[in-house]
Write a protein that holds these residues in place. Structure first.
Motif, PDB file in Angstrom:
ATOM      1  N   LEU B  51       0.857  -1.183   0.000  1.00 25.02           N
ATOM      2  CA  LEU B  51       0.000   0.000   0.000  1.00 25.02           C
ATOM      3  C   LEU B  51       0.891   1.229   0.000  1.00 25.02           C
ATOM      4  CD1 LEU B  51      -2.617  -1.044   2.728  1.00 25.02           C
ATOM      5  CD2 LEU B  51      -2.724  -1.436   0.264  1.00 25.02           C
ATOM      6  N   ALA B  52       0.599   2.147  -0.905  1.00 28.38           N
ATOM      7  CA  ALA B  52       1.402   3.358  -0.971  1.00 28.38           C
ATOM      8  C   ALA B  52       1.278   4.143   0.326  1.00 28.38           C
ATOM      9  CB  ALA B  52       0.948   4.217  -2.146  1.00 28.38           C
ATOM     10  N   ASP B  56       0.978  13.798   1.311  1.00 30.95           N
ATOM     11  CA  ASP B  56       0.428  15.128   1.596  1.00 30.95           C
ATOM     12  C   ASP B  56       0.496  15.925   0.294  1.00 30.95           C
ATOM     13  OD1 ASP B  56      -0.298  17.618   2.390  1.00 30.95           O
ATOM     14  OD2 ASP B  56       1.075  17.739   4.096  1.00 30.95           O
ATOM     15  N   ASP B  57      -0.631  16.017  -0.388  1.00 33.90           N
ATOM     16  CA  ASP B  57      -0.615  16.615  -1.727  1.00 33.90           C
ATOM     17  C   ASP B  57      -0.988  18.091  -1.727  1.00 33.90           C
ATOM     18  OD1 ASP B  57      -3.319  16.540  -1.303  1.00 33.90           O
ATOM     19  OD2 ASP B  57      -3.710  14.944  -2.750  1.00 33.90           O
ATOM     20  N   ARG B  58      -1.027  18.715  -0.577  1.00 30.45           N
ATOM     21  CA  ARG B  58      -1.423  20.126  -0.557  1.00 30.45           C
ATOM     22  C   ARG B  58      -0.404  20.995  -1.287  1.00 30.45           C
ATOM     23  NH1 ARG B  58      -2.387  20.535   5.817  1.00 30.45           N
ATOM     24  NH2 ARG B  58      -0.517  19.252   5.663  1.00 30.45           N
ATOM     25  N   ALA B  59       0.885  20.707  -1.049  1.00 30.94           N
ATOM     26  CA  ALA B  59       1.924  21.494  -1.732  1.00 30.94           C
ATOM     27  C   ALA B  59       1.907  21.211  -3.233  1.00 30.94           C
ATOM     28  CB  ALA B  59       3.287  21.165  -1.136  1.00 30.94           C
ATOM     29  N   LEU B  60       1.659  19.956  -3.591  1.00 27.62           N
ATOM     30  CA  LEU B  60       1.607  19.607  -5.015  1.00 27.62           C
ATOM     31  C   LEU B  60       0.442  20.307  -5.698  1.00 27.62           C
ATOM     32  CD1 LEU B  60       2.343  15.797  -4.601  1.00 27.62           C
ATOM     33  CD2 LEU B  60       3.806  17.443  -5.776  1.00 27.62           C
ATOM     34  N   ILE B 171      -1.451   2.142  -5.509  1.00 28.18           N
ATOM     35  CA  ILE B 171      -0.575   3.301  -5.657  1.00 28.18           C
ATOM     36  C   ILE B 171      -1.265   4.616  -5.330  1.00 28.18           C
ATOM     37  CG2 ILE B 171       0.898   2.130  -7.326  1.00 28.18           C
ATOM     38  CD1 ILE B 171      -0.424   3.658  -9.536  1.00 28.18           C
ATOM     39  N   SER B 172      -2.562   4.580  -5.176  1.00 30.70           N
ATOM     40  CA  SER B 172      -3.264   5.821  -4.829  1.00 30.70           C
ATOM     41  C   SER B 172      -3.849   5.709  -3.428  1.00 30.70           C
ATOM     42  CB  SER B 172      -4.411   6.074  -5.817  1.00 30.70           C
ATOM     43  OG  SER B 172      -5.516   5.252  -5.491  1.00 30.70           O
ATOM     44  N   PRO B 173      -4.107   6.826  -2.819  1.00 29.86           N
ATOM     45  CA  PRO B 173      -4.922   6.786  -1.606  1.00 29.86           C
ATOM     46  C   PRO B 173      -6.342   6.340  -1.975  1.00 29.86           C
ATOM     47  CG  PRO B 173      -3.914   8.951  -1.934  1.00 29.86           C
ATOM     48  CD  PRO B 173      -3.735   8.190  -3.193  1.00 29.86           C
ATOM     49  N   ILE B 174      -7.133   5.986  -0.982  1.00 30.02           N
ATOM     50  CA  ILE B 174      -8.536   5.654  -1.237  1.00 30.02           C
ATOM     51  C   ILE B 174      -9.327   6.956  -1.255  1.00 30.02           C
ATOM     52  CG2 ILE B 174     -10.587   4.493  -0.347  1.00 30.02           C
ATOM     53  CD1 ILE B 174      -8.718   2.428   0.898  1.00 30.02           C
ATOM     54  N   VAL B 192      -0.947  10.684  -6.430  1.00 29.68           N
ATOM     55  CA  VAL B 192      -0.451   9.333  -6.151  1.00 29.68           C
ATOM     56  C   VAL B 192       0.992   9.344  -5.659  1.00 29.68           C
ATOM     57  CG1 VAL B 192      -1.980   8.341  -7.880  1.00 29.68           C
ATOM     58  CG2 VAL B 192       0.374   8.899  -8.498  1.00 29.68           C
ATOM     59  N   GLY B 193       1.572  10.516  -5.527  1.00 26.08           N
ATOM     60  CA  GLY B 193       2.951  10.570  -5.080  1.00 26.08           C
ATOM     61  C   GLY B 193       3.870  10.995  -6.216  1.00 26.08           C
TER      62      GLY B 193
END
Lengths: 194, 230
Positions: B51-52, B56-60, B171-174, B192-193
């Protein structure tokens, strides 16, 4: 002496490249269709998914085989080199036949014609797992034709055992007509027409 | 001598980078509980399931907007040029006995009672591109049911069908519409990172949707996955 680390690095690089199974295939595209994307041919084709695989689960025998299909589209001009089916069929399981199919219907005709382009009976290893490759020549005509891979489980004398007959994935190894300019220039669209 | 050492280090670095194109990445969590592996739809006897790690994708997302996206829902083609979408009707439930409906807006619903069910859809990406965002459109008008969507990667050797040599990675969050929430029509997304590269010769990709069956109250409409050339 001072060359030793460099030579070792080269050897390590060669090992890692082979171990990663990440070989480079010049001018090749790969498309992988997961087993669970199979389309059963009949509403009474019983199936289940496990580990991304399509499993035949018909518990009763019948004359009509259980057929699962994997249709695919390719850009015009793309050549197909190999179609490989990964799956499992143990020696005591339902017989499986793999086919590469094409159906064509001209634009002025109302009848379609299906053609078997290739047929394989997969040979599994000791645990029944197999890779079965079929060549596809000539390449499918995209204008009038549609192609698919199908697995036919013969359940006329033996019901399916879900753990013993399954399709893991279908891999298409294709060659684009023009690696550099594909998708860049429209060759079939006349923008001068209204 | 120092030059050769530097070259050696660089060479090894490139080799290792090449091997990290696909499959589980550093930081991914290996699932070892057989019951959990089975619940995820895989076989603990043969499948290595990962599981990936949470991203934290806020900055992305901020960086993406700063580059010129009108909004995350309407990506600027100059920023995230290409995507692959599947609609509800591309999904198929994990056995033929699950009653379902493809309503006229191409969304997927589940009309069974009791437990939730999983539906899957194949999704394809071109080789050697980086997967970035997963967008989900759904409708959730139920305070007891929802839909959860995730993206999976199955990597397998080209020359060996033995499943014990495969790796399976979520590879992704749920992306979850929530069971207690009834947000109506929603658009949700997640990154997904930074280093999820497509390796088409060995890996296949599929979307999993876990639906609590609530007829048309819960509908999965579309999933779009963006990828880029970076």
């Amino acid at each position: 002496m001072t060359r030793t680390p460099f030579i070792l690095a080269l050897l390590a690089c060669a090992f890692l490249s082979s171990a990663s199974d990440a070989a480079d295939y010049p001018n090749r595209d790969f498309r992988v269709i997961t087993g669970v994307d199979g389309k059963p041919a009949r509403s009474d084709d019983s199936y289940s998914y496990a580990s991304g695989n399509y499993r035949c689960t018909n518990t009763s025998t019948r004359a009509t085989p259980h057929v699962v299909r994997y249709p695919f589209n390719l850009p015009e001009g793309t050549s197909v080199r190999y179609v490989s089916v990964y799956g499992r069929r143990t020696s005591d399981a339902t017989p499986v036949t793999l086919r590469l199919m094409q159906v064509c219907q001209s634009q002025t005709d109302v009848d379609s014609t299906s053609t078997v382009l290739a047929t394989r009976t997969p040979l599994g290893n000791a645990d029944g797992y197999f890779i079965s490759s079929m060549e596809f020549s000539p390449s499918p005509e995209t204008l009038d034709c549609r192609a698919w891979v199908e697995a036919s489980f013969d359940i006329s004398t033996m019901a399916c055992n879900a753990d013993k007959a399954s399709i893991q994935r279908v891999t298409l190894e294709t060659e684009p007509a023009d690696r550099i300019f594909r998708g860049t220039f429209s060759v079939n669209v006349d923008y001068t027409l209204p | 001598m120092q030059t050769q050492l530097a070259l050696t280090a660089a060479l090894l670095g490139m080799c290792l980078a090449g091997t990290a194109l696909a499959g589980p990445q550093p930081g991914d969590l290996r699932v070892t509980d057989p019951a959990q592996i089975r619940a995820l739809g895989f076989d603990p006897a043969t499948d290595e399931v990962f599981l990936a790690a949470p991203v934290d994708d806020r900055a992305l997302l901020a960086a993406r907007l700063a580059r010129g996206d009108a909004s995350p829902q309407a990506p600027n083609p100059d920023v995230d040029p290409i995507w692959t979408s599947v609609v509800g009707t591309d999904f198929r439930f994990n056995r033929e006995t699950v009653p379902y409906t493809f309503v006229s807006n191409m969304s997927l619903t589940c009309s069974a009672t009791g437990e939730g069910y999983s539906a899957y859809a194949n999704i394809e990406f071109p080789n050697d591109h980086r997967i970035t965002w997963m967008d989900v459109w759904a409708v959730d008008n139920s305070t007891t049911s929802g839909v959860r969507v995730s993206l999976w990667e199955i990597c397998q050797r080209v020359d060996n069908p033995d499943p014990s040599l495969r790796t399976v990675t979520r590879i992704s969050p749920i992306i979850d519409t929530g069971t207690a929430d009834a947000p109506d029509a929603v658009w949700l997304n997640a990154h997904v990172g930074p280093d999820r590269w497509v390796h088409a010769p060995t890996c296949s990709y599929l979307l999993r949707a876990d639906l609590d069956c609530a007829n048309s109250a819960v509908r999965l409409q579309k999933v779009r996955v963006l990828w880029d050339y970076d």
